[in-house]
Write a protein that holds these residues in place. Structure first.
Motif, short mmCIF file in Angstrom:
data_model
loop_
_atom_site.label_atom_id
_atom_site.label_comp_id
_atom_site.label_asym_id
_atom_site.label_seq_id
_atom_site.Cartn_x
_atom_site.Cartn_y
_atom_site.Cartn_z
N THR A 56 0.48 -1.31 0.05
CA THR A 56 -0.03 0.33 0.10
C THR A 56 0.96 1.42 -0.32
N ALA A 57 2.35 0.92 0.66
CA ALA A 57 2.85 2.54 0.88
C ALA A 57 3.14 2.62 -0.55
N LEU A 58 3.71 1.68 -1.50
CA LEU A 58 4.36 1.61 -2.72
C LEU A 58 3.33 2.20 -3.84
N ARG A 59 1.68 2.04 -3.27
CA ARG A 59 1.03 2.07 -4.75
C ARG A 59 0.54 3.53 -4.33
N ARG A 60 1.01 4.37 -3.35
CA ARG A 60 0.99 5.60 -2.46
C ARG A 60 1.26 5.85 -4.05
N LEU A 61 2.99 5.62 -3.58
CA LEU A 61 3.91 6.59 -4.27
C LEU A 61 3.66 6.81 -5.75
N GLY A 62 2.91 5.76 -6.00
CA GLY A 62 2.42 5.87 -7.39
C GLY A 62 3.43 4.86 -7.93
N PHE A 63 3.36 3.44 -7.57
CA PHE A 63 4.56 2.38 -8.09
C PHE A 63 3.57 1.58 -8.44
N SER A 64 4.08 0.68 -9.26
CA SER A 64 2.37 -0.43 -9.58
C SER A 64 3.09 -1.61 -8.66
N ILE A 65 1.92 -2.97 -8.67
CA ILE A 65 2.60 -3.96 -7.71
C ILE A 65 1.41 -4.83 -8.69
N PRO A 66 1.88 -6.17 -9.07
CA PRO A 66 3.75 -6.68 -9.10
C PRO A 66 4.59 -5.77 -10.19
N GLY A 67 4.06 -5.11 -11.44
CA GLY A 67 5.25 -4.20 -12.00
C GLY A 67 5.69 -3.71 -11.79
N ASP A 68 6.32 -3.43 -11.32
CA ASP A 68 7.51 -2.58 -10.62
C ASP A 68 8.18 -4.41 -9.44
N LEU A 69 6.88 -4.38 -9.27
CA LEU A 69 7.79 -5.33 -7.31
C LEU A 69 6.43 -6.14 -6.82
N GLY A 70 7.14 -7.24 -7.19
CA GLY A 70 6.68 -8.35 -6.88
C GLY A 70 6.93 -8.64 -5.32
#
Lengths: 322, 322
Positions: free
Chosen positions: A251-265
C-alpha cells in the motif's frame, strides 16, 4: 454465607449426603435430594468452586501465553479457545508484552494448580525456565524446539519457504529480498537457510541486499517501501515475513505511484485476511488445525490418552501481487 | 505432596507460623523464616493457590465475555488486558460463539468466586439474566444500556454518526446508503435515527435504498459490492457499519474495475488498521481509553474507590475513499 454443615442440619441429613447432592455423585433418594435442594435454594447457597477444585485437583482452565496479538496469533487463540470450550475447558489469557515476570505469573499458576495446562505461543523467559515448570502440568509450545518436556506444534518452515522462493523464481524474479520475522526464532533461521541454499542453487549471489530481521508489522512494511524507493539497484521481488509486512509495503508503494506487481513482486506468509483483501500471494498456514493439535496434545497428557494429531501442510496461494 | 502440618513439624514451629511465612504476612523472626523456607525448599512444597484464594476471597481474575473476535474487539481485549495486568489482575477469556450456556459458565464463575469481575462485550443471554449475577460481583458492559446494576462504557453514537453523514453531504454526496451493524444493538438504533433525521433535514427522501443490517464482515462488504453493481440507481456513497465492511466493499469494487471514490464514496467506522492500510475515511473510536474506563469502573467497585474516567470523544478521519 450458608455452609454445608448448616444445610445438613436443616435437612436432617449428614454433610456427606449434602455433598453427594451438590456434586451429583453417589446415591441419594429422590426425596432426600429434593429436600436438600430446597434448602440450598432457600439459603441461596453457592458452592465455592475453589473448594471444589481443591478436592478434584483440576480447574479445567488452560492458560495461553503470548507477547502480543498479531493476526496469526489471534487466529490461533480464537481456534484454540473454541476447541477447548467444546471440551469443557476455559481459557486464561496472558499478554506478557515481553516481560518475563508476567509470564512467570502464568507458570506459577500452573505450579499452584490454578491452571491445568499452558500453551506458550511466544515466550519471554529462557527455555530452561519454562521447562522447569513442565513437571507441574503439560505445557505445549508454538515455536520450534526439540525438547521432550516441551512438545511443540511448530511446522517445519524450510520446505514451505523454499517453495515460495522457487515459485518467485518460476515467475522470472531474480533479485529476491527476504524479510525475516523475529531474530531469536528458529523459524527465522530456517528461512535464512532456505534463502541461502536457494541463492546458491540458482547462482543468484550477485544480488545481495541488506539483511532485514524482526519485521512483523504493517509499519515495518511501510518503512521498507521507503528503503526500496531509495535504492539504486532494487529487488524485483520481496518475500515478506508475513502478510502484514507485505500489506504495508504494497500500500505504501502504491501511494507513491508504483505498480504491484509491475515494479515489484510482493509475497506474504500466513494467508491472513489482509492477504485476501489486498490480493497478496502468500503461503497458507493451517493455523486452526495447528491450534487443534495443541489442544489434543494437552488433552492427551491430562487424560493419559493418545488421540491422533492433524497432519499439517502448507499451501502456496497465488494472487495478484506477483 | 507435603502439607503445612508436615512443614511445621519438621521446623518445630506452629502451623500459624508456617502460614505467616508463606503468606508473607505477620511477624516471624529471620531465623525461623529461614528455617521454614529451607524446609519448604527441601520438600518442594507448593502452596495451593485455590486454598489461598478461599481465604482471601479474591482471585484477581477478570473474565471477558464476547461472541467472537472482530478487530475492534481484539483491540479492546488487548488494551483491557494490559491495564488489568498492570494492576495485578489476569484475564480469563470466554468466546461464546453466541451460545448462552457458554456465557453462563463465566457468570457462574463470578457467582462461585472464581472471577472477581466480568466485562461483557457482546452478550448471548437476555439482559435480565446477566443482571441477576451482578449481585455476586461487578459486571461492566460494552453495549449501550441504561441499568444501574450493569454500568456500561458505551459511547453515544448518534452524534458521531451524524457527523459522518454531514461530512458526506459536505463532499457533495446525496444518495447515501447506510449499512448497519448488529440488528439487536442499541448502537444500530442510534445510527438509524441519525440517518433518518439527516435525510429529513436535507430533504433526501427521494433516494431510498433497501435496509441492510447485521453486516460486520469483509465478506459482507464483498456481497454488498455485487448488490451495488446490479442496481440501476446506485448510491453515490456508502457509510459502512465498520472498516471491515468498507474494506470488503472497496476491494471488491476495485477488482471489478470501479474507481473509489470516483464511482462511489466509501466511509468506515472504528479506525482500525485496515482503514489506515486502504486509506478509508472513517470515524475514530477511542477503544483503548474505553477499555481503560471499563477497568477503572470494575476497579473502583472492587475497592470502593472513585478514580476518574477518561472523557471519550469520536473524531472524523478523512482519507482517500471519499
Amino acid at each position: 454465607m450458608a455452609n454445608i454443615q448448616e444445610i445438613a442440619r436443616l435437612a436432617g441429613v449428614s454433610t456427606a449426603t449434602v455433598s453427594r447432592v451438590i456434586n451429583k455423585h453417589g446415591y441419594v433418594s429422590d426425596l432426600t435430594r429434593q429436600k436438600v435442594l430446597g434448602i440450598i435454594e432457600e439459603l441461596d447457597y453457592v458452592p465455592n468452586a475453589n473448594a471444589i477444585s481443591l478436592k478434584k485437583g483440576e480447574t479445567r482452565q488452560i492458560g495461553i501465553i503470548t507477547i502480543s496479538f498479531s493476526p496469526i496469533i489471534i487466529n490461533f487463540v480464537r481456534a484454540f479457545t473454541l476447541f477447548a470450550e467444546k471440551n469443557g475447558f476455559i481459557i486464561t489469557l496472558f499478554i506478557t508484552n515481553g516481560e518475563p515476570e508476567k509470564e512467570l505469573i502464568a507458570l506459577e499458576m500452573l505450579k499452584r494448580k490454578q491452571l491445568d495446562a499452558i500453551v506458550c505461543l511466544i515466550r519471554s523467559n529462557e527455555w530452561d525456565v519454562i521447562e522447569s515448570y513442565a513437571r507441574y502440568g503439560p505445557i505445549v509450545i508454538w515455536q520450534r524446539l526439540q525438547n521432550k518436556n516441551l512438545p511443540s506444534v511448530f511446522m517445519e518452515q524450510f520446505h514451505a519457504y523454499w517453495t515460495g522462493l522457487e515459485y518467485l523464481h518460476s515467475k522470472g524474479y531474480r533479485k529476491i529480498l527476504s524479510i525475516y520475522p523475529m531474530s531469536k526464532g528458529l523459524n527465522t533461521k530456517e528461512r535464512i537457510r532456505a534463502h541461502s541454499e536457494f541463492v546458491k542453487k540458482h547462482n543468484l549471489m550477485a544480488y545481495s541486499f541488506p539483511h532485514f530481521e524482526d519485521k512483523t508489522l504493517v509499519r515495518d512494511g511501510e518503512k521498507l517501501a521507503k528503503w526500496w524507493v531509495s535504492q539504486e539497484v532494487r529487488p524485483d521481488a520481496i518475500f515478506c515475513a508475513n502478510d502484514e509486512v507485505a500489506a504495508g509495503l504494497m500500500t505504501a508503494l502504491r501511494r507513491l505511484g508504483f505498480s504491484i506487481p509491475g515494479d515489484l513482486g510482493i509475497m506474504g506468509f500466513d494467508n491472513t485476511e489482509v492477504a485476501h483483501l489486498l490480493d497478496i500471494t502468500t503461503i497458507d498456514y493451517p493455523i486452526d488445525q495447528q491450534a487443534e493439535n495443541a489442544f489434543i496434545i494437552l488433552h492427551n497428557k491430562l487424560n493419559n490418552i493418545k488421540n491422533k494429531l492433524n497432519t499439517l501442510t502448507y499451501r502456496l496461494v497465488e494472487r495478484r501481487s506477483t
